[in-house]
Design an enzyme around this catalytic site. Structure first.
Site, PDB file in Angstrom:
ATOM      1  N   LEU A  62      78.223  42.097  57.547  1.00 12.79           N
ATOM      2  CA  LEU A  62      77.219  41.832  58.572  1.00 12.79           C
ATOM      3  C   LEU A  62      77.481  42.629  59.850  1.00 12.79           C
ATOM      4  O   LEU A  62      78.626  42.834  60.248  1.00 12.79           O
ATOM      5  CB  LEU A  62      77.175  40.334  58.907  1.00 12.79           C
ATOM      6  CG  LEU A  62      76.897  39.399  57.723  1.00 12.79           C
ATOM      7  CD1 LEU A  62      76.755  37.951  58.210  1.00 12.79           C
ATOM      8  CD2 LEU A  62      75.666  39.813  56.934  1.00 12.79           C
ATOM      9  N   GLY A 122      72.507  44.070  63.378  1.00 15.85           N
ATOM     10  CA  GLY A 122      71.168  43.950  62.780  1.00 15.85           C
ATOM     11  C   GLY A 122      71.000  42.594  62.093  1.00 15.85           C
ATOM     12  O   GLY A 122      69.965  41.932  62.245  1.00 15.85           O
ATOM     13  N   HIS A 123      72.035  42.175  61.357  1.00 15.08           N
ATOM     14  CA  HIS A 123      71.964  40.868  60.695  1.00 15.08           C
ATOM     15  C   HIS A 123      71.977  39.741  61.726  1.00 15.08           C
ATOM     16  O   HIS A 123      71.277  38.733  61.571  1.00 15.08           O
ATOM     17  CB  HIS A 123      73.150  40.676  59.743  1.00 15.08           C
ATOM     18  CG  HIS A 123      73.194  41.644  58.607  1.00 15.08           C
ATOM     19  ND1 HIS A 123      74.096  42.675  58.537  1.00 15.08           N
ATOM     20  CD2 HIS A 123      72.435  41.742  57.486  1.00 15.08           C
ATOM     21  CE1 HIS A 123      73.910  43.364  57.415  1.00 15.08           C
ATOM     22  NE2 HIS A 123      72.897  42.813  56.762  1.00 15.08           N
ATOM     23  N   GLN A 181      70.512  44.903  41.580  1.00 15.08           N
ATOM     24  CA  GLN A 181      69.732  45.873  42.364  1.00 15.08           C
ATOM     25  C   GLN A 181      70.476  47.190  42.549  1.00 15.08           C
ATOM     26  O   GLN A 181      69.992  48.070  43.267  1.00 15.08           O
ATOM     27  CB  GLN A 181      69.314  45.272  43.711  1.00 15.08           C
ATOM     28  CG  GLN A 181      70.431  45.026  44.708  1.00 15.08           C
ATOM     29  CD  GLN A 181      69.945  44.275  45.936  1.00 15.08           C
ATOM     30  OE1 GLN A 181      69.705  43.070  45.887  1.00 15.08           O
ATOM     31  NE2 GLN A 181      69.787  44.979  47.049  1.00 15.08           N
ATOM     32  N   VAL A 190      67.203  47.301  64.152  1.00 11.63           N
ATOM     33  CA  VAL A 190      68.149  47.352  65.280  1.00 11.63           C
ATOM     34  C   VAL A 190      68.905  48.676  65.185  1.00 11.63           C
ATOM     35  O   VAL A 190      69.374  49.056  64.103  1.00 11.63           O
ATOM     36  CB  VAL A 190      69.135  46.165  65.231  1.00 11.63           C
ATOM     37  CG1 VAL A 190      70.117  46.233  66.399  1.00 11.63           C
ATOM     38  CG2 VAL A 190      68.363  44.848  65.268  1.00 11.63           C
ATOM     39  N   SER A 225      73.367  49.844  59.711  1.00  9.28           N
ATOM     40  CA  SER A 225      73.397  49.641  58.261  1.00  9.28           C
ATOM     41  C   SER A 225      74.829  49.354  57.849  1.00  9.28           C
ATOM     42  O   SER A 225      75.772  49.934  58.416  1.00  9.28           O
ATOM     43  CB  SER A 225      72.913  50.912  57.552  1.00  9.28           C
ATOM     44  OG  SER A 225      73.287  50.888  56.188  1.00  9.28           O
TER      45      SER A 225
HETATM   46  O1  PAF Z   1      68.495  43.653  52.101  1.00  7.60           O
HETATM   47  C1  PAF Z   1      69.445  43.163  51.463  1.00  7.60           C
HETATM   48  O2  PAF Z   1      70.554  42.976  51.976  1.00  7.60           O
HETATM   49  C2  PAF Z   1      69.251  42.800  49.996  1.00  7.60           C
HETATM   50  O3  PAF Z   1      68.436  43.717  49.349  1.00  7.60           O
HETATM   51  C3  PAF Z   1      68.762  41.367  49.780  1.00  7.60           C
HETATM   52  C4  PAF Z   1      67.373  41.139  50.370  1.00  7.60           C
HETATM   53  C5  PAF Z   1      69.748  40.388  50.406  1.00  7.60           C
HETATM   54  C6  PAF Z   1      68.667  41.047  48.278  1.00  7.60           C
HETATM   55  O4  PAF Z   1      69.906  41.194  47.659  1.00  7.60           O
END
Ligand code: PAF
Length: 289
Positions: free
Chosen positions: A33, A36-37, A61, A176, A185
């Protein structure tokens, strides 16, 4: 701070919060984190009384040659950041809890997932849509915050909520940036000092396109060249620089006039890292003012 790894316990906490008349907020993340988070959490906290942050590096993903195994995992520091930003609960499940033996159902997004990263990361948005659906199913009715930095992901999730009738309000949160314009990022930590400097070509290019658009330029190829040229001088490679209607994500090419609300988006590699960024022209401020 409550930290849970069991999906049923997480679901119970969200249900309990709603029974106590609390509005539930959700901030899905993969951890590592940064500010931005923290902004996502603070925005969710404005709309909700009880904010759950999920921390889960979602294997479905990531493609076979992507950074799943080296993706930073920093749970203790993340929990601390969640506390400071005003979260109520962290849900950090194991992979086997989210994808138990026998799991086989996948959520397949449509045309919104086609262009941009959809072309270069086959299966990525199916993985995102699947895990986000699981998180929505566990959380129940909530306001869920997603960053505009992942603009295509935001649109895929907005469609997911509409199409599958999830009782979720999606809250888009502006990107951000560092003081020099680089979008924050978790992958910025892969950048060497030189890469970090070179990566500034991204916000510079996007800002040039922003200025041209504000001055009335609407030709797709002119706007994308303004972004592509500075980046191609310093990046190891560019996956795409494209411009699309900000709602449908239908790409405009050549001299086609772009819509008055268009997203110009880029993905480029700087040795250690693949960075993405975008600006919604006609809506967002320029990355560099
Ligand atoms: O943006 C992210 O961090 C991821 O793609 C998410 C939305 C948490 C799904 O794993």
């Amino acid at each position: 701070m409550i930290v849970l790894s069991d999906p049923s316990a997480f679901r119970n906490e969200c249900e309990q919060a709603r029974r106590s008349q609390k509005r539930v907020g959700l901030v899905p993340t993969m951890g590592a984190l940064h500010e931005g988070h923290a902004t996502l959490i603070r925005r969710a906290r404005e709309a909700a009384d009880f904010v759950a942050v999920t921390i889960f590096v979602n294997p479905t993903q990531f493609g076979p040659n992507e950074d799943f195994s080296r993706y930073p995992r920093t749970l203790d520091a993340d929990v601390e950041k969640c506390t400071q930003a005003g979260a109520s609960l962290v849900f950090a499940p194991e992979t086997s809890a989210m994808y138990p033996p026998g799991d086989e159902t996948r959520v397949v997004p449509g045309a919104t997932a086609g262009p941009f990263c959809g072309e270069f990361r086959p299966g990525h948005f199916q993985g995102v849509a699947t895990v986000v659906s699981k998180l929505f199913a566990l959380t129940g009715a909530c306001t869920a915050a997603f960053g505009k930095k992942d603009y295509q992901q935001l649109r895929v999730i907005q469609r997911l909520v509409t199409d599958l009738f999830f009782p979720v309000v999606v809250l888009p949160v502006p990107t951000v940036r560092e003081s020099d314009g680089l979008a924050m990022s978790s992958r910025n930590r892969y950048l060497s000092e030189t890469d970090r400097r070179n990566a500034l070509a991204i916000p510079r290019g996007l800002s040039a396109a922003h200025r041209a658009f504000a001055a009335g330029e609407r030709r797709a190829s002119v706007l994308t060249s303004l972004v592509r040229n500075p980046i191609s001088a310093v990046a190891n490679s560019i996956d795409y620089v494209d411009i699309a209607d900000a709602d449908t994500l239908a790409i405009a090419r050549d001299d086609a006039p772009v819509s008055d609300r268009s997203v110009i988006a880029v993905a480029a590699r700087f040795s250690g890292a693949r960075l993405i960024d975008n600006v919604v022209l006609g809506e967002d401020p320029a990355p560099i003012g």
